[in-house]
Design a protein around this motif. Structure first.
Motif, short mmCIF file in Angstrom:
data_model
loop_
_atom_site.label_atom_id
_atom_site.label_comp_id
_atom_site.label_asym_id
_atom_site.label_seq_id
_atom_site.Cartn_x
_atom_site.Cartn_y
_atom_site.Cartn_z
N CYS A 169 0.84 -1.20 0.00
CA CYS A 169 0.00 0.00 0.00
C CYS A 169 0.87 1.25 0.00
O CYS A 169 1.81 1.38 0.79
N ARG A 170 0.55 2.18 -0.90
CA ARG A 170 1.35 3.39 -1.06
C ARG A 170 1.05 4.47 -0.03
O ARG A 170 1.75 5.48 0.04
N THR A 171 0.02 4.29 0.80
CA THR A 171 -0.25 5.28 1.83
C THR A 171 0.91 5.26 2.82
O THR A 171 1.29 4.19 3.30
N PRO A 172 1.51 6.43 3.10
CA PRO A 172 2.65 6.45 4.03
C PRO A 172 2.31 5.77 5.35
O PRO A 172 1.23 5.93 5.90
N TYR A 173 3.22 4.95 5.83
CA TYR A 173 3.17 4.25 7.10
C TYR A 173 2.17 3.09 7.12
O TYR A 173 1.92 2.51 8.16
N CYS A 174 1.58 2.72 5.99
CA CYS A 174 0.61 1.63 5.99
C CYS A 174 1.29 0.28 5.74
O CYS A 174 1.24 -0.60 6.59
N ASP A 175 1.90 0.11 4.58
CA ASP A 175 2.61 -1.11 4.21
C ASP A 175 1.75 -2.37 4.18
O ASP A 175 2.27 -3.49 4.23
#
Length: 182
Positions: free
Chosen positions: A104-110
């Motif tokens: 996932c490209r949302t920061p801090y999600c992974d």
């Protein structure tokens, strides 16, 4: 009854007919000019350029033509990309985006990628293309659909795909695709 059902399901009258896609390939110089040549009709063989131009011209006059550009590698002439009007990312393109983004490209999600999403939403004119795609988990994709979220692709010094996301609170977060192993 069948015509009424067709009209209710599709929003069109049965007399309007069913849209048909005809895959016709020809060089732009032959399509747009008077140069001699041929066109290739998918699963139909070749045809003279004059007949192909006539087909495209009639469809354009009727307002139902869409010319899809294919991009060729200059050295080999191999097809390396194309335009798309599809809302959903075709399987091959979605696979390329998942390979580029990995998670996932949302920061801090992974989280694992569940959706291939448009950075600039399709409903707001975002194209279904590699540069405007990103892999997101389901939760992050649904969250960014809420009011106040805005995303855009931004240049990055590394040349890697980078997305700037503004949250409803006004915070900006940048997400850069991971470096690919050589």
């Amino acid at each position: 009854m069948a015509d009424a059902a067709f009209a209710r399901i599709t929003g069109r009258e049965a007399a309007d007919g069913q849209p048909v896609t005809v895959n016709l390939t020809m060089p732009a110089t032959v399509l747009l000019g008077d140069q001699p040549g041929t066109a290739h009709l998918d699963v139909g063989g070749t045809m003279p350029a004059e007949i192909a131009r006539n087909l495209v011209g009639r469809a354009t006059t009727a307002g139902v033509a869409w010319v899809k550009r294919l991009y060729l590698a200059p050295e080999s002439g191999a097809v390396v990309g194309m335009d798309s009007r599809a809302r959903c990312f075709p399987d091959g393109l979605a696979e390329m985006i998942r390979a580029r983004d990995r998670y996932c490209r949302t920061p801090y999600c992974d989280a694992p990628i569940a959706h291939t999403d448009h950075v600039v939403p399709y409903a707001k004119g975002g194209a279904t293309e590699f540069e405007n795609g990103q892999g997101l988990c389901a939760a992050c994709n649904y969250a960014k659909e809420a009011a106040g979220w805005h995303s855009q692709v931004v240049p990055d010094a590394t040349g890697r795909h980078t997305v700037d996301t503004r949250t409803p609170s006004g915070h900006h977060h940048r997400s850069t695709a991971p470096e690919q192993a050589a």
